[in-house]
Write a protein that holds these residues in place. Structure first.
Motif, PDB file in Angstrom:
ATOM      1  N   VAL A 220       0.869  -1.175   0.000  1.00 35.22           N
ATOM      2  CA  VAL A 220       0.000   0.000   0.000  1.00 35.22           C
ATOM      3  C   VAL A 220       0.907   1.225   0.000  1.00 35.22           C
ATOM      4  CG1 VAL A 220      -1.776   1.286   1.229  1.00 35.22           C
ATOM      5  CG2 VAL A 220      -1.798  -1.203   1.309  1.00 35.22           C
ATOM      6  N   ILE A 221       0.798   2.034  -1.037  1.00 39.04           N
ATOM      7  CA  ILE A 221       1.603   3.242  -1.142  1.00 39.04           C
ATOM      8  C   ILE A 221       0.804   4.418  -0.575  1.00 39.04           C
ATOM      9  CG2 ILE A 221       2.833   4.806  -2.698  1.00 39.04           C
ATOM     10  CD1 ILE A 221       4.017   1.985  -2.647  1.00 39.04           C
ATOM     11  N   VAL A 222       1.405   5.141   0.379  1.00 36.62           N
ATOM     12  CA  VAL A 222       0.780   6.326   0.955  1.00 36.62           C
ATOM     13  C   VAL A 222       1.703   7.524   0.743  1.00 36.62           C
ATOM     14  CG1 VAL A 222      -0.526   5.040   2.696  1.00 36.62           C
ATOM     15  CG2 VAL A 222       1.727   5.936   3.260  1.00 36.62           C
ATOM     16  N   TYR A 223       1.116   8.700   0.779  1.00 40.65           N
ATOM     17  CA  TYR A 223       1.867   9.938   0.594  1.00 40.65           C
ATOM     18  C   TYR A 223       1.761  10.847   1.827  1.00 40.65           C
ATOM     19  CZ  TYR A 223       2.412   8.691  -4.280  1.00 40.65           C
ATOM     20  OH  TYR A 223       2.753   8.046  -5.440  1.00 40.65           O
ATOM     21  N   HIS A 224       1.173  10.360   2.907  1.00 42.72           N
ATOM     22  CA  HIS A 224       0.954  11.201   4.077  1.00 42.72           C
ATOM     23  C   HIS A 224       1.708  10.734   5.320  1.00 42.72           C
ATOM     24  CE1 HIS A 224      -2.069   8.033   4.581  1.00 42.72           C
ATOM     25  NE2 HIS A 224      -2.075   8.330   5.868  1.00 42.72           N
ATOM     26  N   HIS A 225       2.705   9.859   5.167  1.00 41.12           N
ATOM     27  CA  HIS A 225       3.510   9.433   6.313  1.00 41.12           C
ATOM     28  C   HIS A 225       4.324  10.628   6.803  1.00 41.12           C
ATOM     29  CE1 HIS A 225       6.521   7.422   8.747  1.00 41.12           C
ATOM     30  NE2 HIS A 225       5.754   6.343   8.731  1.00 41.12           N
ATOM     31  N   PRO A 226       4.303  10.929   8.112  1.00 40.74           N
ATOM     32  CA  PRO A 226       4.957  12.139   8.629  1.00 40.74           C
ATOM     33  C   PRO A 226       6.448  12.254   8.301  1.00 40.74           C
ATOM     34  CG  PRO A 226       3.613  11.125  10.332  1.00 40.74           C
ATOM     35  CD  PRO A 226       3.613  10.198   9.165  1.00 40.74           C
ATOM     36  N   GLU A 227       7.156  11.140   8.248  1.00 40.94           N
ATOM     37  CA  GLU A 227       8.590  11.186   7.964  1.00 40.94           C
ATOM     38  C   GLU A 227       8.903  11.264   6.469  1.00 40.94           C
ATOM     39  OE1 GLU A 227      10.599   8.017   9.994  1.00 40.94           O
ATOM     40  OE2 GLU A 227       9.403   8.334  11.804  1.00 40.94           O
ATOM     41  N   TYR A 228       7.941  10.947   5.622  1.00 39.42           N
ATOM     42  CA  TYR A 228       8.148  10.927   4.169  1.00 39.42           C
ATOM     43  C   TYR A 228       7.055  11.721   3.470  1.00 39.42           C
ATOM     44  CZ  TYR A 228      11.012   7.034   5.682  1.00 39.42           C
ATOM     45  OH  TYR A 228      11.935   6.253   6.335  1.00 39.42           O
ATOM     46  N   ARG A 229       6.696  12.875   4.018  1.00 40.18           N
ATOM     47  CA  ARG A 229       5.596  13.688   3.512  1.00 40.18           C
ATOM     48  C   ARG A 229       5.751  13.963   2.022  1.00 40.18           C
ATOM     49  NH1 ARG A 229       1.104  14.963   5.649  1.00 40.18           N
ATOM     50  NH2 ARG A 229       1.998  15.000   7.702  1.00 40.18           N
ATOM     51  N   ASN A 230       4.661  13.765   1.264  1.00 37.19           N
ATOM     52  CA  ASN A 230       4.576  14.004  -0.180  1.00 37.19           C
ATOM     53  C   ASN A 230       5.505  13.130  -1.005  1.00 37.19           C
ATOM     54  OD1 ASN A 230       2.603  15.991   0.216  1.00 37.19           O
ATOM     55  ND2 ASN A 230       4.173  17.530   0.585  1.00 37.19           N
ATOM     56  N   GLN A 231       5.986  12.035  -0.426  1.00 34.59           N
ATOM     57  CA  GLN A 231       6.805  11.063  -1.143  1.00 34.59           C
ATOM     58  C   GLN A 231       6.104   9.710  -1.057  1.00 34.59           C
ATOM     59  OE1 GLN A 231      10.769  10.937   0.451  1.00 34.59           O
ATOM     60  NE2 GLN A 231      10.840  13.154   0.725  1.00 34.59           N
ATOM     61  N   PRO A 232       6.213   8.888  -2.075  1.00 38.89           N
ATOM     62  CA  PRO A 232       5.592   7.558  -1.991  1.00 38.89           C
ATOM     63  C   PRO A 232       6.291   6.709  -0.925  1.00 38.89           C
ATOM     64  CG  PRO A 232       6.880   7.769  -4.000  1.00 38.89           C
ATOM     65  CD  PRO A 232       6.884   9.107  -3.353  1.00 38.89           C
ATOM     66  N   PHE A 233       5.503   6.081  -0.072  1.00 38.07           N
ATOM     67  CA  PHE A 233       6.039   5.238   0.995  1.00 38.07           C
ATOM     68  C   PHE A 233       5.167   3.993   1.102  1.00 38.07           C
ATOM     69  CE2 PHE A 233       6.411   3.918   5.473  1.00 38.07           C
ATOM     70  CZ  PHE A 233       7.781   3.758   5.550  1.00 38.07           C
ATOM     71  N   ASP A 234       5.784   2.811   1.017  1.00 36.68           N
ATOM     72  CA  ASP A 234       5.058   1.546   1.093  1.00 36.68           C
ATOM     73  C   ASP A 234       4.946   1.114   2.553  1.00 36.68           C
ATOM     74  OD1 ASP A 234       3.839  -0.868   0.634  1.00 36.68           O
ATOM     75  OD2 ASP A 234       5.449  -1.685  -0.615  1.00 36.68           O
ATOM     76  N   ILE A 235       3.717   0.920   3.039  1.00 41.09           N
ATOM     77  CA  ILE A 235       3.515   0.553   4.440  1.00 41.09           C
ATOM     78  C   ILE A 235       3.342  -0.956   4.630  1.00 41.09           C
ATOM     79  CG2 ILE A 235       2.606   2.801   5.097  1.00 41.09           C
ATOM     80  CD1 ILE A 235      -0.212   1.592   5.028  1.00 41.09           C
ATOM     81  N   LYS A 236       3.665  -1.744   3.619  1.00 41.64           N
ATOM     82  CA  LYS A 236       3.566  -3.206   3.739  1.00 41.64           C
ATOM     83  C   LYS A 236       4.429  -3.673   4.903  1.00 41.64           C
ATOM     84  CE  LYS A 236       4.178  -7.532   1.305  1.00 41.64           C
ATOM     85  NZ  LYS A 236       4.535  -8.172   0.043  1.00 41.64           N
ATOM     86  N   GLY A 237       3.845  -4.495   5.777  1.00 41.13           N
ATOM     87  CA  GLY A 237       4.560  -5.047   6.917  1.00 41.13           C
ATOM     88  C   GLY A 237       4.477  -4.207   8.181  1.00 41.13           C
ATOM     89  N   MET A 238       3.976  -2.982   8.090  1.00 37.60           N
ATOM     90  CA  MET A 238       3.854  -2.151   9.287  1.00 37.60           C
ATOM     91  C   MET A 238       2.746  -2.689  10.189  1.00 37.60           C
ATOM     92  SD  MET A 238       4.430   1.783   8.090  1.00 37.60           S
ATOM     93  CE  MET A 238       4.429   2.375   9.779  1.00 37.60           C
ATOM     94  N   GLU A 239       2.942  -2.527  11.495  1.00 39.84           N
ATOM     95  CA  GLU A 239       1.968  -2.992  12.466  1.00 39.84           C
ATOM     96  C   GLU A 239       1.369  -1.810  13.214  1.00 39.84           C
ATOM     97  OE1 GLU A 239       3.837  -5.799  15.052  1.00 39.84           O
ATOM     98  OE2 GLU A 239       4.418  -7.105  13.397  1.00 39.84           O
ATOM     99  N   GLY A 240       0.105  -1.954  13.574  1.00 43.63           N
ATOM    100  CA  GLY A 240      -0.585  -0.903  14.304  1.00 43.63           C
ATOM    101  C   GLY A 240      -1.804  -1.446  15.011  1.00 43.63           C
ATOM    102  N   GLU A 241      -2.572  -0.535  15.592  1.00 42.33           N
ATOM    103  CA  GLU A 241      -3.771  -0.897  16.333  1.00 42.33           C
ATOM    104  C   GLU A 241      -5.003  -0.400  15.596  1.00 42.33           C
ATOM    105  OE1 GLU A 241      -5.915   0.177  20.570  1.00 42.33           O
ATOM    106  OE2 GLU A 241      -3.769   0.503  20.353  1.00 42.33           O
TER     107      GLU A 241
END
Length: 83
Positions: free
Chosen positions: A13-34
């Motif tokens: 899943v490519i997102v563009y709103h990750h705080p550390e990679y703002r406005n850059q494509p970032f793949d969140i595959k494998g990330m864990e959360g609640e």
């Protein structure tokens, strides 16, 4: 999936709103959360959200995802002592 479950992103899943990679494509595959919310209604009216599962990852990062993009790691069982 229930609110409070620990989940992992199982597909790419490519997102563009990750705080550390703002406005850059970032793949969140494998990330864990609640799992924080499952959006099923708005102001008391039923809706069919495209991305109904809101997941809180580290810090301020949240994402709305589909059920097929997530897998449950640890399920929080409903309390048996509910009054």
């Amino acid at each position: 999936m229930n609110i409070g479950d620990r989940v992992r992103v199982r597909t790419s899943v490519i997102v563009y709103h990750h705080p550390e990679y703002r406005n850059q494509p970032f793949d969140i595959k494998g990330m864990e959360g609640e799992l924080k919310a499952v959006i099923r209604d708005w102001n008391g009216r039923p809706i069919s959200a495209n991305f109904p599962f809101q997941v809180q990852f580290s810090g301020k990062f949240r994402a709305h995802l589909q059920a097929d993009e997530l897998e449950v790691i640890e399920s929080i069982a409903p309390s048996e002592t509910a009054a």
